[in-house]
Design a protein around this motif. Structure first.
Motif, PDB file in Angstrom:
ATOM      1  N   THR A  30     -53.704 -71.909  58.395  1.00 48.37           N
ATOM      2  CA  THR A  30     -54.126 -70.838  57.496  1.00 48.37           C
ATOM      3  C   THR A  30     -53.583 -69.498  57.966  1.00 48.37           C
ATOM      4  O   THR A  30     -53.132 -68.675  57.161  1.00 48.37           O
ATOM      5  CB  THR A  30     -55.669 -70.803  57.421  1.00 48.37           C
ATOM      6  OG1 THR A  30     -56.131 -72.136  57.223  1.00 48.37           O
ATOM      7  CG2 THR A  30     -56.157 -69.927  56.304  1.00 48.37           C
ATOM      8  N   ASN A  33     -50.084 -69.217  56.998  1.00 44.26           N
ATOM      9  CA  ASN A  33     -49.997 -68.894  55.567  1.00 44.26           C
ATOM     10  C   ASN A  33     -50.288 -67.418  55.307  1.00 44.26           C
ATOM     11  O   ASN A  33     -49.615 -66.771  54.509  1.00 44.26           O
ATOM     12  CB  ASN A  33     -50.976 -69.757  54.759  1.00 44.26           C
ATOM     13  CG  ASN A  33     -50.582 -71.216  54.758  1.00 44.26           C
ATOM     14  OD1 ASN A  33     -49.439 -71.546  55.024  1.00 44.26           O
ATOM     15  ND2 ASN A  33     -51.529 -72.088  54.477  1.00 44.26           N
ATOM     16  N   GLN A  37     -48.060 -63.296  53.693  1.00 48.72           N
ATOM     17  CA  GLN A  37     -48.563 -62.798  52.403  1.00 48.72           C
ATOM     18  C   GLN A  37     -49.367 -61.513  52.591  1.00 48.72           C
ATOM     19  O   GLN A  37     -49.880 -61.246  53.677  1.00 48.72           O
ATOM     20  CB  GLN A  37     -49.472 -63.858  51.769  1.00 48.72           C
ATOM     21  CG  GLN A  37     -48.742 -65.139  51.445  1.00 48.72           C
ATOM     22  CD  GLN A  37     -49.677 -66.172  50.871  1.00 48.72           C
ATOM     23  OE1 GLN A  37     -49.942 -66.159  49.689  1.00 48.72           O
ATOM     24  NE2 GLN A  37     -50.177 -67.051  51.697  1.00 48.72           N
TER      25      GLN A  37
ATOM     26  N   TRP B   9     -51.922 -71.414  50.600  1.00 48.57           N
ATOM     27  CA  TRP B   9     -50.622 -72.062  50.820  1.00 48.57           C
ATOM     28  C   TRP B   9     -49.496 -71.380  50.045  1.00 48.57           C
ATOM     29  O   TRP B   9     -49.710 -70.876  48.948  1.00 48.57           O
ATOM     30  CB  TRP B   9     -50.692 -73.532  50.403  1.00 48.57           C
ATOM     31  CG  TRP B   9     -51.340 -74.382  51.444  1.00 48.57           C
ATOM     32  CD1 TRP B   9     -52.610 -74.872  51.408  1.00 48.57           C
ATOM     33  CD2 TRP B   9     -50.774 -74.791  52.687  1.00 48.57           C
ATOM     34  NE1 TRP B   9     -52.872 -75.574  52.556  1.00 48.57           N
ATOM     35  CE2 TRP B   9     -51.768 -75.542  53.364  1.00 48.57           C
ATOM     36  CE3 TRP B   9     -49.546 -74.604  53.312  1.00 48.57           C
ATOM     37  CZ2 TRP B   9     -51.563 -76.096  54.618  1.00 48.57           C
ATOM     38  CZ3 TRP B   9     -49.334 -75.161  54.563  1.00 48.57           C
ATOM     39  CH2 TRP B   9     -50.337 -75.897  55.189  1.00 48.57           C
ATOM     40  N   THR B  10     -48.310 -71.382  50.647  1.00 52.93           N
ATOM     41  CA  THR B  10     -47.110 -70.931  49.934  1.00 52.93           C
ATOM     42  C   THR B  10     -46.060 -72.026  50.114  1.00 52.93           C
ATOM     43  O   THR B  10     -46.164 -72.826  51.055  1.00 52.93           O
ATOM     44  CB  THR B  10     -46.546 -69.628  50.527  1.00 52.93           C
ATOM     45  OG1 THR B  10     -46.118 -69.893  51.861  1.00 52.93           O
ATOM     46  CG2 THR B  10     -47.566 -68.508  50.537  1.00 52.93           C
ATOM     47  N   THR B  13     -44.265 -71.986  53.709  1.00 46.11           N
ATOM     48  CA  THR B  13     -45.090 -72.453  54.838  1.00 46.11           C
ATOM     49  C   THR B  13     -45.373 -73.949  54.712  1.00 46.11           C
ATOM     50  O   THR B  13     -45.395 -74.662  55.713  1.00 46.11           O
ATOM     51  CB  THR B  13     -46.406 -71.660  54.949  1.00 46.11           C
ATOM     52  OG1 THR B  13     -47.046 -71.625  53.678  1.00 46.11           O
ATOM     53  CG2 THR B  13     -46.165 -70.243  55.424  1.00 46.11           C
TER      54      THR B  13
END
Lengths: 290, 93
Positions: A30, A33, A37, B9-10, B13
């Motif tokens: 996580t 991730n 972003q 999530w992307t 990744t």
């Protein structure tokens, strides 16, 4: 080849793997991730690629915190390891005095970390603290909340007081495990106290000292509670270590993306040093066998 | 279906973790079929293929960080260097 034929014992590792997956691997994924972003809130996020990493890597405050961290961990090792060995050498070898020393030394290790910070806040206060009043009584200005050097001295003293006993206990255990025959041989050869230490006690303590160095490096590198309570990272950013900087970023400013990128870099540093120390630990004593 | 929205999530990744997962599974299968004894290559220590993979991945992470910190070129160059480094390390390390 026999040992490869029956691998059923590996199933016993499955519960551990599941626990580690839930407690470490999934949160780490996580964090990875998050690190790519910009997180605004639940379900509101924008992909930014490696921008946070670039920002964090060129962040002057991170460099400052990293510098503080390495200086702190380096000083911790330079002071605690020799001091711990010296105290272990000076301790009584047996009898009630040895037991008393061990109990007294273990006391700081039993106190919760945040309580340690509170104890030292009171102890070093310039108006009512024993240490603060005593130092000011000598005519020296001492205030850990205002002067960076005083803050560093206080944090180091607290750390040394708190954790040197661990090094002492490890070194003492190492020393007690050396057979008496070595010392008899040294006496027969007329070895000086220094020679006995250098050629018998120190090599025999190598294993426990490697563990002590490992533990003290890792713990001091991850230090948070004590300096947070004592100085809050101040004055200014003088005692802001990596973990304090990270918490300010993640919880204080809610910058989850940069904080995640920072966490990963922190994790990689810890991973690299853990691996280096692990290798050193694995290779301790192998030089003698060759 | 488990809701994994909270993990944010992307695609990049997910690809990264799937690649790591595939490498680990392939290495495990390979070692179960044909175990490789530890050996000494150009690295100053005796290593198993697992050790070399770990060293390769960790050093690749530092290559990427160094690339981001010191250059303005595309990160794909760092990935290329890392892949070559990983192959060299696995073969001759």
């Amino acid at each position: 080849m026999d040992k490869w034929e029956d691998n059923r014992a590996w199933w016993l590792v499955v519960p551990v793997f599941l626990i580690v997956a839930i407690s470490a691997i999934i949160p780490l994924m996580t964090v990875v991730n998050y690190s790519v972003q910009d997180i605004f809130g639940p379900g509101q996020r924008v992909f930014v690629g490696t921008e946070w990493f670039k920002e964090v890597l060129t962040d002057r405050r991170l460099h400052e915190a990293l510098g503080n961290q390495f200086l702190f961990s380096g000083l911790v090792l330079l002071i605690e390891i020799p001091l711990g060995v010296a105290i272990a050498l000076a301790m009584p070898k047996q009898g009630w005095r040895a037991s008393l020393c061990l109990v007294l030394l273990a006391l700081p290790l039993l106190i919760p970390w945040n309580v340690i910070g509170t104890i030292w806040i009171i102890f070093t206060r310039p108006d009512i603290g024993l240490m603060g009043v005593a130092i000011n009584g000598l005519g020296l200005e001492f205030d850990h909340t205002a002067a960076p050097l005083d803050a560093w001295v206080t944090v180091m003293l607290m750390e040394v007081w708190h954790w040197t006993p661990l090094v002492v206990l490890l070194a003492y255990a190492g020393l007690r495990a050396i057979p008496e025959a070595y010392f008899q041989a040294a006496r027969i050869d007329g070895a000086s106290a220094w020679a006995t230490f250098r050629y018998i006690q120190l090599p025999k303590m190598r294993g426990v000292l490697t563990i002590a160095v490992l533990l003290r490096f890792m713990d001091s590198f991850l230090i948070y509670a004590e300096p947070f309570v004592l100085t809050g990272g101040g004055p200014g950013n003088a005692t802001t270590f990596l973990s304090i900087h990270l918490v300010k970023m993640a919880v204080g400013q809610f910058d989850l993306g940069p904080a995640a990128a920072f966490s990963l870099i922190y994790f990689l540093i810890v991973l690299l040093f853990s691996w280096l120390f692990y290798q050193a630990l694995q290779n301790v004593g192998t030089g003698d066998k060759r | 279906m488990i809701n994994l929205e909270w993990m944010a999530w992307t695609a990049p990744t997910a690809t990264f973790f799937i690649t790591i997962g595939v490498i680990l599974s392939a290495m495990t299968t390979w070692q179960l079929i044909a175990p490789s004894p530890p050996r000494r290559g150009f690295l100053p220590l005796t290593t198993t293929p697992g050790d070399r993979l770990f060293i390769g991945l960790l050093s690749s992470a530092y290559v990427h960080l160094g690339w981001l910190g010191f250059t303005d070129f595309s990160i794909w160059f760092a990935l290329g260097i890392s892949v070559i480094w990983l192959i060299v390390l696995m073969r001759w390390g």
